[in-house]
Scaffold this motif. Structure first.
Motif, PDB file in Angstrom:
ATOM      1  N   UNK A  35       0.851  -1.197   0.000  1.00 27.98           N
ATOM      2  CA  UNK A  35       0.000   0.000   0.000  1.00 27.98           C
ATOM      3  C   UNK A  35       0.886   1.245   0.000  1.00 27.98           C
ATOM      4  N   UNK A  36       1.941   1.236   0.792  1.00 23.89           N
ATOM      5  CA  UNK A  36       2.871   2.375   0.837  1.00 23.89           C
ATOM      6  C   UNK A  36       3.540   2.594  -0.521  1.00 23.89           C
ATOM      7  N   UNK A  37       3.983   1.520  -1.158  1.00 21.80           N
ATOM      8  CA  UNK A  37       4.605   1.651  -2.480  1.00 21.80           C
ATOM      9  C   UNK A  37       3.620   2.205  -3.502  1.00 21.80           C
ATOM     10  N   UNK A  38       2.400   1.748  -3.456  1.00 24.88           N
ATOM     11  CA  UNK A  38       1.384   2.239  -4.387  1.00 24.88           C
ATOM     12  C   UNK A  38       1.116   3.726  -4.152  1.00 24.88           C
ATOM     13  N   UNK A  39       1.060   4.116  -2.879  1.00 23.40           N
ATOM     14  CA  UNK A  39       0.823   5.532  -2.558  1.00 23.40           C
ATOM     15  C   UNK A  39       2.005   6.395  -2.999  1.00 23.40           C
ATOM     16  N   UNK A  40       3.217   5.915  -2.809  1.00 27.53           N
ATOM     17  CA  UNK A  40       4.415   6.651  -3.259  1.00 27.53           C
ATOM     18  C   UNK A  40       4.412   6.772  -4.776  1.00 27.53           C
ATOM     19  N   UNK A  41       4.080   5.721  -5.472  1.00 23.80           N
ATOM     20  CA  UNK A  41       4.020   5.763  -6.939  1.00 23.80           C
ATOM     21  C   UNK A  41       2.954   6.750  -7.399  1.00 23.80           C
ATOM     22  N   UNK A  42       1.791   6.769  -6.726  1.00 25.77           N
ATOM     23  CA  UNK A  42       0.731   7.718  -7.084  1.00 25.77           C
ATOM     24  C   UNK A  42       1.204   9.154  -6.858  1.00 25.77           C
ATOM     25  N   UNK A  43       1.852   9.397  -5.734  1.00 19.09           N
ATOM     26  CA  UNK A  43       2.347  10.750  -5.444  1.00 19.09           C
ATOM     27  C   UNK A  43       3.430  11.179  -6.432  1.00 19.09           C
ATOM     28  N   UNK A  44       4.306  10.274  -6.806  1.00 18.32           N
ATOM     29  CA  UNK A  44       5.335  10.598  -7.812  1.00 18.32           C
ATOM     30  C   UNK A  44       4.708  10.946  -9.154  1.00 18.32           C
ATOM     31  N   UNK A  45       3.697  10.200  -9.541  1.00 18.46           N
ATOM     32  CA  UNK A  45       3.010  10.487 -10.808  1.00 18.46           C
ATOM     33  C   UNK A  45       2.325  11.848 -10.745  1.00 18.46           C
ATOM     34  N   UNK A  46       1.734  12.166  -9.604  1.00 19.12           N
ATOM     35  CA  UNK A  46       1.092  13.476  -9.437  1.00 19.12           C
ATOM     36  C   UNK A  46       2.114  14.593  -9.521  1.00 19.12           C
ATOM     37  N   UNK A  47       3.251  14.431  -8.867  1.00 17.07           N
ATOM     38  CA  UNK A  47       4.319  15.441  -8.907  1.00 17.07           C
ATOM     39  C   UNK A  47       4.835  15.609 -10.340  1.00 17.07           C
ATOM     40  N   UNK A  48       5.044  14.510 -11.044  1.00 16.13           N
ATOM     41  CA  UNK A  48       5.527  14.590 -12.435  1.00 16.13           C
ATOM     42  C   UNK A  48       4.511  15.327 -13.311  1.00 16.13           C
ATOM     43  N   UNK A  49       3.221  15.030 -13.140  1.00  8.59           N
ATOM     44  CA  UNK A  49       2.178  15.710 -13.915  1.00  8.59           C
ATOM     45  C   UNK A  49       2.168  17.203 -13.601  1.00  8.59           C
ATOM     46  N   UNK A  50       2.285  17.567 -12.337  1.00 11.67           N
ATOM     47  CA  UNK A  50       2.301  18.981 -11.946  1.00 11.67           C
ATOM     48  C   UNK A  50       3.543  19.696 -12.490  1.00 11.67           C
ATOM     49  N   UNK A  51       4.685  19.012 -12.492  1.00 13.03           N
ATOM     50  CA  UNK A  51       5.910  19.608 -13.053  1.00 13.03           C
ATOM     51  C   UNK A  51       5.754  19.852 -14.550  1.00 13.03           C
ATOM     52  N   UNK A  52       5.115  18.929 -15.265  1.00  9.94           N
ATOM     53  CA  UNK A  52       4.854  19.136 -16.699  1.00  9.94           C
ATOM     54  C   UNK A  52       3.929  20.329 -16.910  1.00  9.94           C
ATOM     55  N   UNK A  53       2.911  20.439 -16.073  1.00 12.05           N
ATOM     56  CA  UNK A  53       1.980  21.567 -16.191  1.00 12.05           C
ATOM     57  C   UNK A  53       2.678  22.899 -15.912  1.00 12.05           C
ATOM     58  N   UNK A  54       3.541  22.933 -14.908  1.00 10.65           N
ATOM     59  CA  UNK A  54       4.295  24.156 -14.603  1.00 10.65           C
ATOM     60  C   UNK A  54       5.212  24.501 -15.777  1.00 10.65           C
ATOM     61  N   UNK A  55       5.860  23.518 -16.359  1.00  9.90           N
ATOM     62  CA  UNK A  55       6.711  23.750 -17.532  1.00  9.90           C
ATOM     63  C   UNK A  55       5.917  24.304 -18.698  1.00  9.90           C
ATOM     64  N   UNK A  56       4.730  23.759 -18.929  1.00 12.75           N
ATOM     65  CA  UNK A  56       3.879  24.251 -20.025  1.00 12.75           C
ATOM     66  C   UNK A  56       3.399  25.672 -19.748  1.00 12.75           C
ATOM     67  N   UNK A  57       3.045  25.972 -18.517  1.00 12.56           N
ATOM     68  CA  UNK A  57       2.638  27.339 -18.164  1.00 12.56           C
ATOM     69  C   UNK A  57       3.792  28.320 -18.344  1.00 12.56           C
ATOM     70  N   UNK A  58       5.000  27.905 -17.981  1.00 15.03           N
ATOM     71  CA  UNK A  58       6.173  28.765 -18.181  1.00 15.03           C
ATOM     72  C   UNK A  58       6.407  29.004 -19.664  1.00 15.03           C
ATOM     73  N   UNK A  59       6.272  27.972 -20.469  1.00 13.25           N
ATOM     74  CA  UNK A  59       6.441  28.120 -21.915  1.00 13.25           C
ATOM     75  C   UNK A  59       5.395  29.082 -22.473  1.00 13.25           C
ATOM     76  N   UNK A  60       4.147  28.916 -22.067  1.00 12.75           N
ATOM     77  CA  UNK A  60       3.082  29.794 -22.544  1.00 12.75           C
ATOM     78  C   UNK A  60       3.300  31.241 -22.112  1.00 12.75           C
ATOM     79  N   UNK A  61       3.848  31.434 -20.933  1.00 16.23           N
ATOM     80  CA  UNK A  61       4.077  32.790 -20.421  1.00 16.23           C
ATOM     81  C   UNK A  61       5.239  33.482 -21.109  1.00 16.23           C
ATOM     82  N   UNK A  62       6.179  32.719 -21.669  1.00 11.18           N
ATOM     83  CA  UNK A  62       7.409  33.307 -22.198  1.00 11.18           C
ATOM     84  C   UNK A  62       7.606  33.120 -23.700  1.00 11.18           C
ATOM     85  N   UNK A  63       6.663  32.499 -24.394  1.00  8.41           N
ATOM     86  CA  UNK A  63       6.794  32.281 -25.838  1.00  8.41           C
ATOM     87  C   UNK A  63       5.579  32.828 -26.573  1.00  8.41           C
ATOM     88  N   UNK A  64       5.817  33.316 -27.762  1.00 10.34           N
ATOM     89  CA  UNK A  64       4.766  33.902 -28.573  1.00 10.34           C
ATOM     90  C   UNK A  64       3.781  32.827 -29.024  1.00 10.34           C
TER      91      UNK A  64
END
Length: 193
Positions: free
Chosen positions: A14-43
């Protein structure tokens, strides 16, 4: 008195599954932050930085000029007659002309230089490790490159030209001061033509 600590499952699976879920959430949020940064700084139209992204690059070059004595220049590019292109051929033709000019500018400078769309029919080019004489040569070459290009839209040849103002980057500059000098030089260039 009740114990208000969260319940944690001690089951390793259960702990491993929860850690994997949290890692996937963090990776998704990091991708979203990267996309927002790109949108804010590119034409949104042309594949170059926008004004905000350009000013970030300009500030970094000013810092290097102060700290290490690096030199550089800013070219402020105004595409002539874009309103006429929009009025005569439509806004899609104007957009295509802007994309064409962005490609010409990007292809006409070094990979280490920064071409950005400032808005409307204006571009800015940040030239690193270049003196005023070299910047002038680059501006002349880019002006000729734009004027000599063959741009066609929907079977119609459309002539393009641009006025380019140059400002040398100096230690102690601010982005606003460099941009103001380049803008002023561009208007002087237009008046002389």
């Amino acid at each position: 008195m009740t114990d208000e600590r969260p319940m944690i499952d001690d089951d390793p699976l259960v702990l491993r599954a929860e850690i994997a879920r949290l890692r996937a959430t963090v990776a998704r949020l990091e991708r979203q932050v990267g996309e927002l940064d790109r949108l804010a700084h590119h034409d949104a139209l042309v594949p170059v930085p926008n004004r905000r992204g350009f000013e970030r690059q300009l500030l970094a070059l000013i810092d290097r000029a102060e700290r290490y004595g690096d030199c550089g220049a800013l070219l402020f590019v105004d595409v002539d007659g874009l309103k006429m292109v929009n009025d005569s051929f439509g806004h899609e033709a104007g957009d295509a002309a802007l994309i064409h000019v962005a490609e010409l500018l990007t292809g006409g400078v070094r990979q280490s230089d920064c071409v950005a769309r400032f808005g409307g029919d204006e571009f800015a080019v940040l030239l690193e490790r270049i003196d005023l004489g070299q910047a002038t040569e680059t501006a002349l070459r880019l002006t000729d490159r734009i004027a000599d290009s063959s741009f066609t839209y929907d079977g119609s040849a459309i002539p393009l030209s641009a006025a380019i103002g140059i400002a040398e980057i100096r230690p102690g500059d601010t982005p606003a001061a460099v941009l103001a000098r380049a803008d002023q030089a561009m208007y002087a260039q237009k008046a002389a033509a």
